[in-house]
Write a protein that holds these residues in place. Sequence first.
Motif, PDB file in Angstrom:
ATOM      1  N   LEU A 110      -3.678   1.539   7.228  1.00 20.11           N
ATOM      2  CA  LEU A 110      -3.647   1.188   8.653  1.00 20.11           C
ATOM      3  C   LEU A 110      -4.428  -0.082   8.990  1.00 20.11           C
ATOM      4  O   LEU A 110      -3.905  -0.988   9.642  1.00 20.11           O
ATOM      5  CB  LEU A 110      -4.167   2.372   9.486  1.00 20.11           C
ATOM      6  N   ILE A 111      -5.665  -0.164   8.511  1.00 20.66           N
ATOM      7  CA  ILE A 111      -6.488  -1.311   8.896  1.00 20.66           C
ATOM      8  C   ILE A 111      -5.940  -2.597   8.281  1.00 20.66           C
ATOM      9  O   ILE A 111      -5.827  -3.622   8.955  1.00 20.66           O
ATOM     10  CB  ILE A 111      -7.956  -1.057   8.504  1.00 20.66           C
ATOM     11  N   GLU A 112      -5.541  -2.526   7.012  1.00 21.82           N
ATOM     12  CA  GLU A 112      -4.964  -3.710   6.374  1.00 21.82           C
ATOM     13  C   GLU A 112      -3.701  -4.146   7.129  1.00 21.82           C
ATOM     14  O   GLU A 112      -3.450  -5.340   7.309  1.00 21.82           O
ATOM     15  CB  GLU A 112      -4.606  -3.397   4.915  1.00 21.82           C
ATOM     16  N   VAL A 158      -3.840   5.149  15.793  1.00 20.61           N
ATOM     17  CA  VAL A 158      -3.631   3.707  15.661  1.00 20.61           C
ATOM     18  C   VAL A 158      -4.381   2.988  16.784  1.00 20.61           C
ATOM     19  O   VAL A 158      -5.096   2.011  16.554  1.00 20.61           O
ATOM     20  CB  VAL A 158      -2.123   3.357  15.727  1.00 20.61           C
ATOM     21  N   HIS A 204      -4.529  -5.880  10.288  1.00 20.82           N
ATOM     22  CA  HIS A 204      -4.929  -7.255   9.972  1.00 20.82           C
ATOM     23  C   HIS A 204      -3.684  -8.134   9.842  1.00 20.82           C
ATOM     24  O   HIS A 204      -3.630  -9.251  10.350  1.00 20.82           O
ATOM     25  CB  HIS A 204      -5.702  -7.307   8.649  1.00 20.82           C
ATOM     26  N   PHE A 259     -10.107  -6.968  15.972  1.00 27.23           N
ATOM     27  CA  PHE A 259      -8.736  -6.868  16.478  1.00 27.23           C
ATOM     28  C   PHE A 259      -8.710  -7.156  17.973  1.00 27.23           C
ATOM     29  O   PHE A 259      -9.597  -6.749  18.711  1.00 27.23           O
ATOM     30  CB  PHE A 259      -8.169  -5.474  16.221  1.00 27.23           C
ATOM     31  N   TYR A 264       0.825  -1.212   0.000  1.00 27.58           N
ATOM     32  CA  TYR A 264       0.000   0.000   0.000  1.00 27.58           C
ATOM     33  C   TYR A 264       0.857   1.260   0.000  1.00 27.58           C
ATOM     34  O   TYR A 264       0.392   2.331   0.358  1.00 27.58           O
ATOM     35  CB  TYR A 264      -0.936  -0.008   1.211  1.00 27.58           C
ATOM     36  N   PRO A 324      -0.889   6.158   4.902  1.00 27.43           N
ATOM     37  CA  PRO A 324      -1.664   6.088   6.143  1.00 27.43           C
ATOM     38  C   PRO A 324      -2.950   5.267   6.014  1.00 27.43           C
ATOM     39  O   PRO A 324      -3.367   4.610   6.954  1.00 27.43           O
ATOM     40  CB  PRO A 324      -1.994   7.547   6.436  1.00 27.43           C
ATOM     41  N   HIS A 325      -3.559   5.281   4.816  1.00 31.88           N
ATOM     42  CA  HIS A 325      -4.840   4.577   4.693  1.00 31.88           C
ATOM     43  C   HIS A 325      -4.694   3.065   4.738  1.00 31.88           C
ATOM     44  O   HIS A 325      -5.684   2.334   4.752  1.00 31.88           O
ATOM     45  CB  HIS A 325      -5.596   5.016   3.437  1.00 31.88           C
ATOM     46  N   VAL A 340      -8.157   3.204  16.245  1.00 32.08           N
ATOM     47  CA  VAL A 340      -8.645   2.302  15.199  1.00 32.08           C
ATOM     48  C   VAL A 340      -8.595   0.847  15.682  1.00 32.08           C
ATOM     49  O   VAL A 340      -9.554   0.087  15.519  1.00 32.08           O
ATOM     50  CB  VAL A 340      -7.816   2.476  13.898  1.00 32.08           C
TER      51      VAL A 340
END
Lengths: 551, 238, 167, 177
Positions: C33-35, C66, C38, C76, C26, C30-31, C69
């Motif tokens: 983050l969620i991936e 962080v 995971h 998570f 990626y 910053p976007h 989220v």
Amino acid sequence: MNFEELHEIAKIENEKRAQFEYSINVCVAAGCMSCGSLELLTSFKKEIERRGIENWCKAKGVGCLGLCSAGPLVSVQRYDQKSEVIYKSVTLDNVHEIVDALTGEPVGRLACSKEMSFFKNQQKIVLENFGNIDPEKIEEYIAVGGYEPLYTVLREMSPANVIEQIVKSGLRGRGGGGYPTGLKWTTVMKASGNQKYIICNADEGDPGAFMDRSVLESDPHRVLEGMAIAGYAVGADKGFIYVRAEYPLAIRRLKKAITQAEQLGVLGRGIFNTPFNFDIKLRLGAGAFVCGEETALISSIEGSRGNPRPRPPYPAEYGLWGSPTLINNVETFANIPAIIRNGSAWFASIGTEKSKGTKVFALAGRINNTGLIEVPMGTTLREIVFNIGGGIPEGSKFKAVQTGGPSGGCITSDYLDTPADYESLTKLGSIMGSGGMIVMDDTSCMVDVAKFFVEFCMTESCGKCVPCRDGSAQMYHLLSKITSGEGNINDIHMLEKLSDLINNTSLCGLGMTMPNPVVSTMHFFKDEYLAHVHDKICPAGVCNMKRGGRK
Amino acid sequence: MKKVSQIQTLIIDGKEVGGKSDESILQVAKENDIFIPTLCYLEGLSDYGGCRMCIVEVKGMPRLVPACTTLIREGMEVTTNSEKIHNYRLSILALLFTERNHICSACVSNGHCELQTLALKLGLTHVEFPYIFPKMPVDATHDRFIADHNRCVLCGRCVRACHEVEGAHTKDIMGRGITSRVITDLKESWGSSKTCTSCGKCVHVCPTGALTEKGKSVAEMEKRRQFLPYLKLMRERR
Amino acid sequence: MSKEIKQTSLKEDRRLRMVDRTMRIYGNEPHALIETLHAVQESYGFIDTDLMQYVAEKLGVPLSKVYGVATFYHFFTLKPQGEHTCVVCTGTACYISGAKAIMDDFAKKYDLLPGETTKDNKLSLLTARCLGACGLAPAIVFDGVVAGKQTPETVSNTIERWFKNEL
Amino acid sequence: MEKVKIATSWLDGCSGCHMSLLDIDERILTLLESADIVYGPLVDFKDYPQGVDVAIVEGAVSSDEDEEKITKIRKLTKILVSFGDCAITANIPGMRNYFPTKELYERAYFENADLNQKRPSIRIPHLLSHARPIHEVVTVDVFLPGCPPPADVIFYSLSELINGRLPDLKGKTRFGR
């Protein structure tokens, strides 16, 4: 890739298929897989090999056959006669006799009758390829005419043409709201911006719904194709599929499907030798129901907390990274290729005046045939529950069917003749929702059910707006009090007041619809609430009442 | 391409008023001395739309809308206060009081608190919903400031001020729903934060006694916020 | 500086490569983050503070964001899981078909509430909001494998076999 | 004309509200022209009488004794006034609500006691798990917030009540001081 090449693939694939007189199709969607269908598939393959019949019979994995309660399901298809036998609850011990029966009479003990209303009374558009093609092979999708609609769109239609077809078809969003799809597409097309995005909402968060999971697991290319067509129509070259992390199989198949589509050139740059580019990326959800709300979903794709923001501006104008964004749900996209192939008039001829086409429902709960079905819009709930669904297990009595999950409501036996379409269900205080239908019998306490949904919404509330954050906690507290036998009539009034408040003042759809299960159960089952409050009794014997009463 | 804002006329509470097309109902109401209660809104910060105190009725719109995030339109008819709206606001305010432990009489912000003032202005004399009485921590590890989560209303002003104005993003909200809470860095103690600049903006934008200066006794904590719109303007022009 | 030592040892960690790879795919934006979270959870089983700090620095995302989220999304977990995990589906279909009885049984037999791990670190109990296996309600995921139509008895059978190291 | 019967009482509170009542100073004489104080800490009557018109109660419901008291008061009174923040929000007494009562007893009679570390041997009222506002226990007719409520507002409220009207307290007094 051009049209001839596409046809060539279809031809080769169909020829390959025609070599085999018999195909043993084992369902490898998540439901049957968890009953051991993969082992079953291996065993069939071995048996075919052992008998040396691999030149006229083959075994393959296919998508969901629908009747999940009787898994693992195996469908034996004969190409020459185009006949099909579906076997239910197949075990490894049955492999031998099923292969034996290929050329003779079906194994009656295991076979489901094709005349069974579960199979007979459905009309399949979205699910048309289920149980027929191997979801992990793009060639099989192409063989049944897949990606031809995309070709037609790119080579023969202007974006405006495409949208006109969608508008005329009368297709409405299948995610719950029922917003006209064509209108949404038009808005995004007209929105100004160099970069636009397509998002497929596969964050199927409604507990008790599994339509989208099944579509993604059983026919992923269909969704990719629908998205690409949408991309062409509105002028977007990037798409995202936001899928729940709880669906590992769907994720795996989607990834595979995207790779295959890119390799064949039906996704990527210069699709079908046109200037149209379209990329699709996966984004995983992480367990937040609120991300089904479109602004929260966008926030999540951007890597942030899934907090919704006030609308307007709508994502169609100001969406992902501030660009115009089209968000549709899985089932909506899955309808697109069929509409392009068969024409909008065909689609509009199915269903009711205001709700066109078919709807996929997931039947679950206290019903004989739990599983996945697709029926024309406007089919009555009675037909769905008692005919297709096979009714309630012996010895218990139908109490209610819950539609729309935590945003929906309960419908009692008095209203079973209501047609399942957007307006009729809303009129009854429920909603169509994404298509989950949970059937309840007299072993369910409706106050407890209301508490279950409120607890769900309380833990799923993002916490941004006060009415939803605090109101849900207060409602949960009140319902806990009532279900433990410590409630009074004042608590019921307070529930009513909170329902009205949360519905009218919350920021997003989650909050607005959260009181629905409470309002609807209070409307239809007031006597159950009163029994808890006045007599300290739980009529269904579910709640642990502290003072007196049963159980 | 910057949109040119146009002058629009609309009616707020029967009064004909004018505003620019990029202004919200709340801004235009303020310019015309029409009172709409707010809590998460603060001039100089981005609009949040979370507290729902500023909900108003717009003729022709099916739902109540927050005045802070709804832009004006030509010919709009807005009602800022009706019995229905008033009752909703009272209930929302009441919910806020039940959520944490707002003990005004023992609070350093007593007398200077926006939550307390709203209750007075709207005439909230008691809270009909049961109090939750959650056990909340107090973080007094910072040299100059205290974070008392008992008084927090989760309006997100501190988070926005820290991110948008100071640019440090030391504070954010963790968890979700009723269990959300404002945190410092990785939920560390404020005193040990390496990202906090100790600028105090979060303290001064906080509407209640959740973020305060050390050494202040009951009713002594007055907040200063005049710097905010000024800072915003200066940063935009930079 | 024990933290720095831990950071260097982190770098040598093979599991970290998967996390790094995800961030690279990626473009360390910053976007992602969620991936990335995971990926952290997949390789480490949970998300710990040092890794959050590492991810924050790499992606240029504020620490508090962080954490915000990571705690917003219930998929998570910030706590290490036990040797075996049991995810009980608490979707509607499973709830009305007996998931509650199974949860009660966990509380009674193993003194476990959702999100908890036994003291001997053998077993963790988790819940999921619908696995989409409603046709098989109630459904449970034993160490990543979905099993349908469960009862308190079938569940404790599986767990007892885990405890006896038969599975 | 028969005089209006007023009773006052306090539950779990600091008596500050009653002090504020006394702060209406000589105006109390005006009130007493048309009202009698028939019960409460300021006067010397042992039992709560029948037929009380207005009862002004300060303090939160914190113990089983408070619960009994307020239930009785409610039964024998026409108009019940929740008097001050403790009665309306649980206020300071509510600050113990995050701790189990066992810990409270430990703290009060052992940890903080220099001498005589033991639970009192004579019966003390049993603490409820939470200190609660009065209206969570019985129905309340008038809410008079403040810690304490200002004397002027008390005077206004009593005048209204004595004249058979319910006072409109919106915007006149707030939580806290």
